[in-house]
Write a protein that holds these residues in place. Structure first.
Motif, short mmCIF file in Angstrom:
data_model
loop_
_atom_site.label_atom_id
_atom_site.label_comp_id
_atom_site.label_asym_id
_atom_site.label_seq_id
_atom_site.Cartn_x
_atom_site.Cartn_y
_atom_site.Cartn_z
N GLN A 184 0.96 -0.96 0.03
CA GLN A 184 0.04 0.04 -0.23
C GLN A 184 0.70 0.51 -0.07
OE1 GLN A 184 -2.66 0.42 3.27
NE2 GLN A 184 -3.25 2.01 2.28
N ALA A 185 0.72 1.97 -0.57
CA ALA A 185 0.58 3.87 -0.92
C ALA A 185 0.58 4.96 -0.31
CB ALA A 185 1.41 3.98 -2.45
N TYR A 186 1.06 5.63 0.76
CA TYR A 186 0.14 6.17 1.17
C TYR A 186 -0.05 8.19 1.14
CZ TYR A 186 -0.36 2.31 4.75
OH TYR A 186 0.14 1.38 5.47
N GLY A 187 0.38 7.97 -0.52
CA GLY A 187 0.74 9.38 -0.76
C GLY A 187 2.19 9.94 -1.84
N ARG A 188 1.81 10.64 -2.30
CA ARG A 188 2.89 11.06 -3.11
C ARG A 188 3.94 11.92 -1.56
NH1 ARG A 188 5.23 15.59 -6.15
NH2 ARG A 188 6.00 14.58 -7.86
N GLY A 189 5.20 11.25 -2.01
CA GLY A 189 6.20 11.98 -0.92
C GLY A 189 7.22 11.25 -0.79
N VAL A 190 8.15 11.61 0.22
CA VAL A 190 9.33 10.95 0.89
C VAL A 190 9.11 10.30 1.95
CG1 VAL A 190 11.40 11.00 0.97
CG2 VAL A 190 10.85 12.66 -0.64
#
Length: 270
Positions: A184-190
């Motif tokens: 799962q990804a939690y959004g755009r970012g680092v």
């Protein structure tokens, strides 16, 4: 672990995806780019760090008054050629007095170190080579905490996180997620992790074979992360959110959020 500065430049080259050499080892510095500590994060994490921003003043420093053939900003496709550039570091880029050998240490039953009011999961099994980051940032050194052994945090200190992404993988870490596969990804970012073992499992950790001694090493970056900007997505996954925007805005967010302060090396068995 016996490692000289040449091997450390190889480690930087591996994790950044560029060629890094000691300035004293370069006979011809024409066109070389001086790698500053404060620029290390954006070079490691943002694929579109403009080449011209780094080269203009440096070219004058290294090649005198030689007129540059291109004074206008390069296009985005041209700026991606930063990966092919030669970067040089000063001989005092590292700070050996803060090196620490965790290679033969194992986690004790009770390990209660805190950094930035977060548990500090020390990188057991790795050798840390410190970067000379003190007095390199305009807001002082509180983010590093005080020197010497301590189990508790100090005011203004940032917590510790780990990642092992190279420049070629930076597009993935910015646009997608820290972990690989279908997770799962939690959004755009680092994305980074406070746990070295999670970073070791899921980061695009780089192995490299040293031309100096023929040994194979794995390298991960040890960072401090701004607790005011970081978001905790799980116990082991931290995110610095980066919304869609210009590269200037992304650069500002990264520079105020994540600061590398050590290279972690592990010698791999043949």
């Amino acid at each position: 672990m016996e490692v000289d500065k040449y091997i450390l430049t190889e480690a930087l080259s591996a994790i950044l995806g560029v060629t890094v050499k000691l300035q004293s080892d370069c006979n011809d510095l024409d066109g070389a780019i001086k790698l500053q500590i404060a620029k290390l994060t954006t070079l490691a994490l943002l694929k579109n760090e403009p080449v011209t921003c780094l080269t203009s003043s440096l070219s004058r420093l290294f090649v005198g008054d030689k007129k540059q053939s291109q004074e206008t900003p390069r296009s985005e496709s041209a700026s991606s050629s930063v990966r092919k550039e030669l970067f040089v570091i000063s001989d005092d880029f590292f700070d050996p007095k803060f090196d620490f050998d965790f290679t033969n240490m194992s986690k004790p039953n009770f390990d209660s170190c805190m950094r930035g009011n977060e548990p500090y999961k020390r990188p057991y099994g790795w050798m840390r080579f410190a970067l000379k980051v003190r007095d390199k940032y305009p807001d002082g050194n509180a983010w590093l905490g005080t020197e010497g052994w301590r189990s508790c945090s100090t005011p203004g200190e940032w917590p510790v996180s780990y990642h092992g992404t190279d420049l070629q993988g930076a597009a993935g870490i910015i646009q997608s997620q820290y972990m690989s596969g279908d997770r799962q990804a939690y959004g755009r970012g680092v994305y980074s992790s406070p746990d070295i073992n999670i970073a070791d499992m899921f980061a695009k950790t780089k192995n490299f074979i040293s031309q100096k001694n023929g040994n194979t090493y794995k390298v991960i970056m040890q960072n401090r992360i701004n607790p005011q900007i970081r978001e905790k997505k799980t116990q082991y996954i931290w995110l610095v959110p980066i919304p869609e925007g210009t590269s200037v805005e992304e650069k500002k967010i990264v520079e105020t959020s994540i600061r590398p302060y050590g290279l972690l090396l592990k010698k791999m068995e043949a």
